[in-house]
Scaffold this motif. Structure first.
Motif, PDB file in Angstrom:
ATOM      1  N   HIS A   1     117.679 -21.239 -24.284  1.00 46.10           N
ATOM      2  CA  HIS A   1     117.493 -20.626 -25.600  1.00 46.10           C
ATOM      3  C   HIS A   1     117.409 -19.120 -25.389  1.00 46.10           C
ATOM      4  N   ARG A   2     118.033 -18.370 -26.275  1.00 42.72           N
ATOM      5  CA  ARG A   2     117.943 -16.909 -26.222  1.00 42.72           C
ATOM      6  C   ARG A   2     117.056 -16.442 -27.365  1.00 42.72           C
ATOM      7  N   VAL A   3     116.096 -15.576 -27.019  1.00 46.77           N
ATOM      8  CA  VAL A   3     115.105 -15.108 -27.986  1.00 46.77           C
ATOM      9  C   VAL A   3     115.065 -13.588 -27.958  1.00 46.77           C
ATOM     10  N   PHE A   4     115.223 -12.978 -29.142  1.00 45.08           N
ATOM     11  CA  PHE A   4     115.096 -11.522 -29.271  1.00 45.08           C
ATOM     12  C   PHE A   4     113.631 -11.199 -29.518  1.00 45.08           C
ATOM     13  N   VAL A   5     113.062 -10.344 -28.664  1.00 43.19           N
ATOM     14  CA  VAL A   5     111.664  -9.924 -28.807  1.00 43.19           C
ATOM     15  C   VAL A   5     111.624  -8.415 -28.980  1.00 43.19           C
ATOM     16  N   TYR A   6     110.630  -7.947 -29.739  1.00 45.10           N
ATOM     17  CA  TYR A   6     110.586  -6.529 -30.089  1.00 45.10           C
ATOM     18  C   TYR A   6     109.175  -5.956 -30.058  1.00 45.10           C
TER      19      TYR A   6
ATOM     20  N   TYR B   1     104.593 -17.331 -20.582  1.00 44.59           N
ATOM     21  CA  TYR B   1     105.413 -18.463 -20.145  1.00 44.59           C
ATOM     22  C   TYR B   1     105.631 -18.557 -18.642  1.00 44.59           C
ATOM     23  N   GLY B   2     104.864 -17.796 -17.872  1.00 42.92           N
ATOM     24  CA  GLY B   2     104.812 -18.026 -16.435  1.00 42.92           C
ATOM     25  C   GLY B   2     105.792 -17.268 -15.575  1.00 42.92           C
ATOM     26  N   ARG B   3     106.596 -16.414 -16.168  1.00 43.51           N
ATOM     27  CA  ARG B   3     107.509 -15.583 -15.387  1.00 43.51           C
ATOM     28  C   ARG B   3     107.930 -14.406 -16.248  1.00 43.51           C
ATOM     29  N   THR B   4     108.445 -13.367 -15.598  1.00 45.28           N
ATOM     30  CA  THR B   4     108.880 -12.205 -16.372  1.00 45.28           C
ATOM     31  C   THR B   4     110.318 -12.353 -16.828  1.00 45.28           C
ATOM     32  N   GLY B   5     111.092 -13.202 -16.151  1.00 44.58           N
ATOM     33  CA  GLY B   5     112.474 -13.432 -16.535  1.00 44.58           C
ATOM     34  C   GLY B   5     113.372 -12.254 -16.220  1.00 44.58           C
ATOM     35  N   ASP B   6     114.587 -12.327 -16.728  1.00 47.98           N
ATOM     36  CA  ASP B   6     115.581 -11.260 -16.573  1.00 47.98           C
ATOM     37  C   ASP B   6     116.018 -10.810 -17.962  1.00 47.98           C
ATOM     38  N   PRO B   7     115.152 -10.087 -18.666  1.00 45.80           N
ATOM     39  CA  PRO B   7     115.487  -9.694 -20.035  1.00 45.80           C
ATOM     40  C   PRO B   7     116.663  -8.728 -20.075  1.00 45.80           C
ATOM     41  N   GLU B   8     117.401  -8.805 -21.162  1.00 50.12           N
ATOM     42  CA  GLU B   8     118.528  -7.911 -21.379  1.00 50.12           C
ATOM     43  C   GLU B   8     118.223  -7.030 -22.580  1.00 50.12           C
TER      44      GLU B   8
ATOM     45  N   GLY C   1     115.091  -4.044 -28.681  1.00 53.71           N
ATOM     46  CA  GLY C   1     114.224  -5.031 -28.057  1.00 53.71           C
ATOM     47  C   GLY C   1     114.887  -5.609 -26.831  1.00 53.71           C
ATOM     48  N   LEU C   2     114.492  -6.822 -26.508  1.00 54.51           N
ATOM     49  CA  LEU C   2     115.022  -7.529 -25.347  1.00 54.51           C
ATOM     50  C   LEU C   2     115.448  -8.930 -25.756  1.00 54.51           C
ATOM     51  N   VAL C   3     116.429  -9.459 -25.039  1.00 49.98           N
ATOM     52  CA  VAL C   3     116.781 -10.875 -25.179  1.00 49.98           C
ATOM     53  C   VAL C   3     116.269 -11.595 -23.942  1.00 49.98           C
ATOM     54  N   LEU C   4     115.455 -12.610 -24.190  1.00 49.11           N
ATOM     55  CA  LEU C   4     114.939 -13.465 -23.126  1.00 49.11           C
ATOM     56  C   LEU C   4     115.730 -14.760 -23.130  1.00 49.11           C
ATOM     57  N   THR C   5     116.074 -15.265 -21.966  1.00 50.42           N
ATOM     58  CA  THR C   5     116.690 -16.578 -21.856  1.00 50.42           C
ATOM     59  C   THR C   5     115.643 -17.510 -21.265  1.00 50.42           C
ATOM     60  N   VAL C   6     115.281 -18.531 -22.045  1.00 50.78           N
ATOM     61  CA  VAL C   6     114.200 -19.436 -21.663  1.00 50.78           C
ATOM     62  C   VAL C   6     114.655 -20.878 -21.810  1.00 50.78           C
ATOM     63  N   ASP C   7     113.951 -21.785 -21.140  1.00 49.54           N
ATOM     64  CA  ASP C   7     114.229 -23.210 -21.309  1.00 49.54           C
ATOM     65  C   ASP C   7     113.337 -23.762 -22.427  1.00 49.54           C
ATOM     66  N   ALA C   8     113.467 -25.046 -22.700  1.00 49.85           N
ATOM     67  CA  ALA C   8     112.727 -25.668 -23.810  1.00 49.85           C
ATOM     68  C   ALA C   8     111.213 -25.566 -23.623  1.00 49.85           C
TER      69      ALA C   8
END
Length: 138
Positions: free
Chosen positions: A46-51, A64-71, A95-102
């Protein structure tokens, strides 16, 4: 000497209070029940835009337990209004787009109090990608 005892208590009490608040907010079974009317979360990425707060790596790690690779990403046609997005013809929100699992999306939903404080809605970014974002409930 009394001042040192007071400062010591403050130095110990503040992290404990913060830890307790974080546990209640993000992990406790007592502070959030996902509303029954919400559809189940689909498996897959899932891709989520955060601001807001989720643009900060330490917050993402706590949520959610990790910083991820935001774009980096831009949402046009909106502007920030405090903790929310408001439609604005000439607006632009960075903002950033996060790619996360369910499972991670479920933790993001909990953090945002999906169905109580925020709704998760689909938006189209300036580059054409369709992503989720959170908007305040009115």
């Amino acid at each position: 000497m009394r001042a040192f005892k007071w400062l010591g208590a403050l130095a110990l009490g503040t992290p404990l209070a913060l830890s307790g608040w974080l546990w209640l907010t993000m992990l406790s079974p007592w502070t959030y029940d996902r509303p029954d009317q919400l559809p189940p979360i689909q498996q897959g990425p899932h891709r989520v835009f955060v601001y807001g707060t989720l643009t900060h790596a330490p917050v993402r790690w706590l949520v959610y337990g990790r910083t991820g690779d935001p774009e980096p990403a831009v949402l046009e046609g909106f502007r920030r209004d405090g903790l929310d997005l408001e439609e604005a013809r000439q607006g632009r929100v960075e903002g950033l787009v996060l790619t996360v699992d369910a499972k991670e999306l479920k933790r993001l939903d909990r953090y945002e109090r999906l169905g109580i404080r925020y709704d998760r809605v689909r938006v189209t970014l300036a580059d054409g990608r369709r992503v989720w974002t959170y908007r305040r409930r009115h």
